[in-house]
Design a protein around this motif. Sequence first.
Motif, PDB file in Angstrom:
ATOM      1  N   ILE A 161       0.848  -1.346   0.109  1.00  0.00           N
ATOM      2  CA  ILE A 161       0.026   0.049  -0.054  1.00  0.00           C
ATOM      3  C   ILE A 161       0.865   1.238  -0.068  1.00  0.00           C
ATOM      4  O   ILE A 161       0.602   2.312  -0.472  1.00  0.00           O
ATOM      5  CB  ILE A 161      -0.837   0.039   1.382  1.00  0.00           C
ATOM      6  CG1 ILE A 161      -2.059  -1.092   1.305  1.00  0.00           C
ATOM      7  CG2 ILE A 161      -1.700   1.183   1.128  1.00  0.00           C
ATOM      8  CD1 ILE A 161      -2.703  -1.432   2.412  1.00  0.00           C
ATOM      9  N   ALA A 162       1.797   1.353   0.908  1.00  0.00           N
ATOM     10  CA  ALA A 162       2.896   2.374   0.856  1.00  0.00           C
ATOM     11  C   ALA A 162       3.575   2.607  -0.389  1.00  0.00           C
ATOM     12  O   ALA A 162       3.634   3.853  -0.887  1.00  0.00           O
ATOM     13  CB  ALA A 162       3.905   2.284   1.813  1.00  0.00           C
ATOM     14  N   VAL A 163       3.862   1.515  -1.158  1.00  0.00           N
ATOM     15  CA  VAL A 163       4.532   1.864  -2.575  1.00  0.00           C
ATOM     16  C   VAL A 163       3.573   2.423  -3.514  1.00  0.00           C
ATOM     17  O   VAL A 163       3.962   3.158  -4.404  1.00  0.00           O
ATOM     18  CB  VAL A 163       5.027   0.509  -2.990  1.00  0.00           C
ATOM     19  CG1 VAL A 163       5.391   0.409  -4.458  1.00  0.00           C
ATOM     20  CG2 VAL A 163       6.264  -0.108  -2.186  1.00  0.00           C
ATOM     21  N   VAL A 164       2.354   2.043  -3.548  1.00  0.00           N
ATOM     22  CA  VAL A 164       1.421   2.582  -4.230  1.00  0.00           C
ATOM     23  C   VAL A 164       1.328   3.984  -3.953  1.00  0.00           C
ATOM     24  O   VAL A 164       1.102   4.836  -5.011  1.00  0.00           O
ATOM     25  CB  VAL A 164       0.159   1.742  -4.406  1.00  0.00           C
ATOM     26  CG1 VAL A 164      -1.085   2.429  -5.005  1.00  0.00           C
ATOM     27  CG2 VAL A 164       0.156   0.326  -4.824  1.00  0.00           C
ATOM     28  N   ILE A 165       1.097   4.336  -2.634  1.00  0.00           N
ATOM     29  CA  ILE A 165       0.683   5.627  -2.297  1.00  0.00           C
ATOM     30  C   ILE A 165       1.822   6.666  -2.851  1.00  0.00           C
ATOM     31  O   ILE A 165       1.668   7.516  -3.487  1.00  0.00           O
ATOM     32  CB  ILE A 165       0.580   5.708  -0.696  1.00  0.00           C
ATOM     33  CG1 ILE A 165      -0.776   5.176  -0.535  1.00  0.00           C
ATOM     34  CG2 ILE A 165       0.635   7.128  -0.181  1.00  0.00           C
ATOM     35  CD1 ILE A 165      -0.776   5.002   1.240  1.00  0.00           C
ATOM     36  N   ILE A 166       3.268   6.075  -2.673  1.00  0.00           N
ATOM     37  CA  ILE A 166       4.331   6.965  -2.955  1.00  0.00           C
ATOM     38  C   ILE A 166       4.436   7.059  -4.260  1.00  0.00           C
ATOM     39  O   ILE A 166       4.640   8.202  -4.888  1.00  0.00           O
ATOM     40  CB  ILE A 166       5.741   6.370  -2.340  1.00  0.00           C
ATOM     41  CG1 ILE A 166       5.485   6.348  -0.818  1.00  0.00           C
ATOM     42  CG2 ILE A 166       6.901   6.921  -3.136  1.00  0.00           C
ATOM     43  CD1 ILE A 166       6.739   5.631  -0.135  1.00  0.00           C
TER      44      ILE A 166
END
Length: 407
Positions: free
Chosen positions: A138-143
């Motif tokens: 999720i963090a990778v997608v957000i960034i």
Amino acid sequence: MATIALNYSPIGQMSGFFEQIKTSISNYQSEILTIQTLSSAVDSTIYNLDDVISEVQTSTTLQDEKIAYIGTLDTQMQTFVDNAVSHDQQAAEEINASKDDFYERYEYLTPDIEQSGWENFWEDVGEWCKEHWVEIVIAVVIIAVAVISIIAIISTGGAALVPLLTAVLSAFGVSAGTAATIAAVVSYTVAAIAIISTVASTILNLVDLFFDMSDNKAFQGWRTAMNWISSISNLFYGAGSIYNGLKGISDDSLRLFTDQMIKTKGAFAGLLGSGDDALMFWSRLGANGDDVAAGIAAGRGKETLAQKLERLGDIIPEEYDDWILPSAREAMKANGAIDAAIGGNGDIWRLYEYSFLRMNPNVESITNVLTGELVERIINGGSIWRGLAGIGQSISSGGSEVAEEAN
């Protein structure tokens, strides 16, 4: 893995024990010799001590043999200890070498005590990632979405909303120059807000993802505000980029617009629609394109940019880059029905002249005089994708709030 270790200290003390025994025996010998001396002084006529003296001498000899034996035993014991230590060291080296080969081959069997600090660190990192892989994805997608949307804003110089807002304001009767000026101010403001709010919302969402901040009302208030501001500003800016892509307005022209707005302190926008239709644009007319274009323009009662510069006594550019700004300025000033002799989409025409003509609300039409038809529309796919990236960030930020409220 444990290694062989010889407890040397107690064995090493044996030499001292042997010395103490030898000392005790020597003292005993001294006492015997004293007895022998005293016995020899006794008058044999009074009492015969020859047997006693003989036994004392025998005892003295026996003690000498004991001292010699103990000395030999001490030497042999020292040799044994030295050999044991040497063999233990060799065995330890062989075991460590074999151990390293074994753990190199079967790394997953290496116990913690045999691992280095870095190995333990990376093992802990691996365990943490295994436990939090969903949050990491999720963090990778957000960034990724945030980075792409920010790059999209920067690539347009913050001016993606200028063409759309200029068209809207002009439709309501605002003059083209004034409309472009207002549009520029709004576009730069929205771009700045979009970048700042995107960075802030990304950081706050990541913190909320990995740490329990649900009870922190102040934090949640800021996170919600930044998410909605990022969502709205990126949605608005993304719509402008999609509009530009469909109109064929290039990012290069938008960056040039921003550059000239800075250099002229906003006066560049005032050029929009301030000229006439006397100039003919052209692109890729062959080796003698200047002469061909001049002939076509003269036949239509118009002139090329080079002819206009020569008539005004201005310097005619010789390098490609020097043609960009004069060409863009003339496209900005154009008015009415525009003639263009387009043999192919050259870079200056495609990236600057066509873009500014399409941005100009005072341009009624652009006709290719070589075909007698309207100039073929240029679709800028890159701008459309960048606009979708901005909308993606809008969905990402807004979606976070919708999901939070649903929970």
